[in-house]
Design a protein around this motif. Structure first.
Motif, mmCIF file in Angstrom:
data_model
loop_
_atom_site.group_PDB
_atom_site.id
_atom_site.type_symbol
_atom_site.label_atom_id
_atom_site.label_comp_id
_atom_site.label_asym_id
_atom_site.label_seq_id
_atom_site.Cartn_x
_atom_site.Cartn_y
_atom_site.Cartn_z
ATOM 1 N N PRO A 169 -3.331 -37.462 5.592
ATOM 2 C CA PRO A 169 -2.394 -38.456 5.369
ATOM 3 C C PRO A 169 -2.873 -39.758 6.177
ATOM 4 C CG PRO A 169 -1.499 -36.834 7.051
ATOM 5 C CD PRO A 169 -2.675 -36.231 6.354
ATOM 6 N N PRO A 183 6.400 -43.733 6.405
ATOM 7 C CA PRO A 183 7.697 -43.971 6.645
ATOM 8 C C PRO A 183 7.883 -44.481 7.887
ATOM 9 C CG PRO A 183 7.031 -41.616 6.849
ATOM 10 C CD PRO A 183 5.981 -42.317 6.311
ATOM 11 N N GLU A 210 7.508 -36.467 5.869
ATOM 12 C CA GLU A 210 6.101 -36.343 5.433
ATOM 13 C C GLU A 210 5.801 -37.254 4.405
ATOM 14 O OE1 GLU A 210 3.921 -33.664 6.760
ATOM 15 O OE2 GLU A 210 5.496 -33.378 8.141
ATOM 16 N N GLU A 211 4.470 -37.499 4.142
ATOM 17 C CA GLU A 211 4.016 -38.651 3.464
ATOM 18 C C GLU A 211 4.429 -38.292 1.805
ATOM 19 O OE1 GLU A 211 -0.420 -39.645 2.949
ATOM 20 O OE2 GLU A 211 0.144 -40.614 4.667
ATOM 21 N N TYR A 256 1.146 -37.621 12.492
ATOM 22 C CA TYR A 256 2.011 -37.699 13.580
ATOM 23 C C TYR A 256 2.089 -35.974 14.143
ATOM 24 C CZ TYR A 256 3.940 -42.170 12.839
ATOM 25 O OH TYR A 256 4.381 -43.578 13.146
ATOM 26 N N TYR A 273 10.443 -38.075 11.241
ATOM 27 C CA TYR A 273 9.547 -38.612 10.187
ATOM 28 C C TYR A 273 9.524 -37.841 8.989
ATOM 29 C CZ TYR A 273 7.097 -42.051 13.622
ATOM 30 O OH TYR A 273 7.203 -42.813 14.647
ATOM 31 N N LYS A 306 -1.196 -41.355 8.057
ATOM 32 C CA LYS A 306 -0.952 -41.425 9.736
ATOM 33 C C LYS A 306 -0.854 -39.707 9.938
ATOM 34 C CE LYS A 306 2.351 -45.017 9.254
ATOM 35 N NZ LYS A 306 2.836 -44.295 8.215
#
Lengths: 458, 458
Positions: free
Chosen positions: A8, B85, B14-15, A12, B12, A10
């Motif tokens: 991805p 996000p 996920e993408e 995390y 958050y 980002k």
């Protein structure tokens, strides 16, 4: 670009994947960083020597070079959860614009109000001060990031916070001061008339724009003169690198999650807090003979302690009131030109980073600020983050590495530390945008003069 | 607090969970927002009328009140991934300090260099302009958040960007201007001498500190007078609310992931972009009869369009060059006092939000800025984020709701939109810290006078 990236943009970590202990790289170092010496006796500083200045538990952390992992107290972990984990970002857009086969990642520490990684150690130091029952702490700040971070941590815990801010930053960044005030801190431009050492420096260098070294002297004196106060420091010290190891631990956990092995790890280096924290777990692997990485410290050409300094015992401050640390130094009376990377204007370098550099575990390069701002502006447009001048030193070298990969065709994996944002550095950007930014690099004669005054230690 | 929270501090997505289409709440509204009217003929504006001013595809989006979901182009989704996000944050620390049984969540849109949610629509509008082969766009900006966002989007896509910045913000925020310049935008304080309408306003109101309404007039004129340029707007329009629905969609997806149902949803309201985007999918559920939520719009007492305005057709700008929109308005010639929430200083309110309010789907309250800054400062210390003055309107009311829960013992779930950060608003914080902030609320006579000049539409 498409939706089918397996990695991805980002990465995390989940909350439960966040580190529960800091990593103390000194435990794995065969050649330990040299101990702090008492400025009078030149004997190693003991806990008893340090406790009048620093909090007790932080003194333990400062002196402990054998324990590899030190638990992060629950209260600090809870605070970390407000702004951490920070993302490890894959710079897809930068890669595309540079047309490089390199894979570029950056660990972004700027998504909190202090604007940098400094909060990681600020909350730890404030926590131990509170635990010890102190009233407050004193400190110095250069670019203002550390002072802001400490103000935030102290406001959260209900501690008084007194900040000596390097005068050139104080003047260039009135709004930084205002953020600190909003968090209840008392901010004084340094050198000031409020301390003996400040008055002395002002008498000797009237009109000086100050330096981190001066501000440290004043903050130490202020702590010593107030009941229930201790001094805290945002970089250089072993304890700070310990707290900042959270950056490297998260980075490594995120990379491991996707089976990514970096080839090159790049960080900007002023006092060494971000660099030391970022590289710690990776250097640990090198030290234990498990892996090999190329590690690059990037410093400003205006304040080149690693690349042009001397590895020797020196004072940590300009006023010569602190213990002596063995480090790469330009001399504690070296006052760097008023560059815009205030956070990198320090004459010395963390003892741990210095020892690692001395032993060949990392390389160092210096870059001029106009080149740094070219990279910063490019990065801002491409990756959408306006970086701090300090962080942009790492961007410059990461971009240069990636451009080299374009030429050689190598698919290197580059990881760099993006320590913070430049929202309070717009005077610097303005100067760059107006074509008025210059580079001021110390001459050999200037460096020789300041190095000639190093303290003599047998 | 402990490690055993079942809900993390920050949720958050996920993408792959990020929304792939925007939600168009108008499709589910029985009473559609009234159409824009031609200022001369008072007939509904057609696509042909709008296309000289706006990009073609955006005109389609503006007029489409039947399609519930509109695909987000891949290029925009890729850009979104650079800063989205955004986290839905559980305000554990705020809950604890307020000692409230309420559960407080905020959707934080400030973690990008524009400092706010504005980037969500900026990239969309710039993308369609680029796709149409335009050279550049013109716009206005109040607090500077929209202008910064548009500058970033245009720099990314290689479009020219001309920004008319409300004069009081231009003067209070020199560094905002510099961020825009760093991204290559041309920034002009408004009202200015560069347009006919600007010169007229200056002649009638010499020394005016400007308003969003004035700046809109100038930007529209500037677009009309340049080949290959169109005008873009950061709020009010249906298309903007459509793009901003990403805020609400992500919020709802994050809540759904943990089976959380909010009782109250709170957003600040200037032109309605953030509020409209945040509440869209929730209002959709209400409109379809699936759920019930209490929704609160918070506006500044100095510019109270919903709570003290009139629901009527009015110009969107001060210079009366735009189409007429049916909305809650204070009159297009109303110039609010120079409050520090520049982004909320607009005389009108999005037609969609206005219609929803008119039909009773949301409540509105107004708050004074000193109360807002009290909440902002408290929030900064407790949650570690220094909020924008605009966003702090929502914080104020969310805190008031939570405090009420403390008194009643109700365990309400409160969700509010934290639209941005206050890093470029330190003049405002300074005034508050120095006790120099005042509240200036329009008198009934002032409002009656400006409302008396509404255009007459049959």
């Amino acid at each position: 670009m498409s939706d089918i990236h397996t990695i991805p943009y980002k990465i995390y970590l989940e909350e439960h994947e966040m580190p529960k202990a800091w990593y103390n790289v000194r435990a794995d170092m065969k050649n330990k960083p040299a101990p702090l010496l008492h400025p009078g006796t030149h004997q190693p500083m003991t806990a008893a020597d340090l406790e009048p200045v620093f909090c007790k538990e932080l003194v333990q952390q400062e002196l402990d070079d054998v324990t590899p992992y030190i638990d992060i107290p629950q209260e600090i972990r809870d605070f970390y959860k407000m702004y951490r984990p920070s993302p490890l970002v894959r710079a897809y857009c930068l890669e595309e614009k540079l047309q490089t086969p390199a894979k570029i990642y950056y660990k972004f520490e700027g998504n909190n109000t202090s604007g940098s990684h400094k909060l990681n150690s600020a909350i730890a130091q404030a926590y131990y001060a509170k635990k010890q029952g102190l009233k407050g702490v004193t400190t110095e700040t250069g670019a203002g990031q550390w002072g802001t971070a400490l103000s935030m941590a102290c406001a959260y815990l209900g501690l008084d916070c007194q900040v000596y801010m390097v005068k050139c930053s104080y003047e260039q960044k009135p709004f930084r001061r205002e953020v600190m005030r909003t968090y209840g801190a008392q901010v004084t431009p340094s050198p000031s008339n409020t301390t003996e050492v400040g008055r002395k420096i002002l008498a000797e260098h009237p009109g000086t724009s100050g330096s981190l070294g001066c501000a440290i002297s004043e903050a130490v004196e202020a702590a010593a003169n107030q009941e229930g106060y201790r001094y805290v420091l945002g970089s250089v010290l072993n304890q700070v690198l310990l707290h900042q190891s959270i950056i490297g631990l998260e980075t490594k956990a995120a990379l491991d999650k996707y089976n990514i092995t970096p080839d090159v790890i790049i960080g900007c280096a002023g006092g060494g807090s971000n660099l030391g924290g970022l590289i710690s777990p990776f250097v640990g692997e090198i030290l234990r003979g498990e892996k090999q990485y190329r590690i690059i410290a990037v410093e400003p050409a205006s304040c080149p302690s690693l690349t042009r300094g001397k590895y020797a015992y020196d004072f940590c401050d300009t006023g010569m009131v602190t213990p002596l640390a063995k480090m790469y130094t330009l001399g504690s009376n070296f006052i760097p030109s008023a560059s815009h990377a205030g956070g990198l204007r320090y004459h010395g370098m963390s003892s741990t980073v210095s020892q690692l550099y001395h032993d060949g575990f990392l390389e160092a390069v210096s870059v001029e600020q106009t080149k740094v701002f070219e990279a910063a502006t490019y990065f801002a447009k491409v990756e959408g983050i306006l970086p701090a001048p300090e962080s942009s030193h790492a961007i410059r070298v990461a971009m240069d590495e990636a451009i080299q990969c374009r030429e050689t065709g190598e698919e290197k994996t580059i990881v760099f530390g993006l320590t913070g944002t430049g929202y309070f550095d717009m005077v610097a950007y303005q100067r760059f945008n107006d074509g008025e930014m210059t580079d001021r690099i110390p001459t050999d004669e200037e460096l020789a003069a300041s190095l000639a005054q190093l303290p003599k230690v047998d």
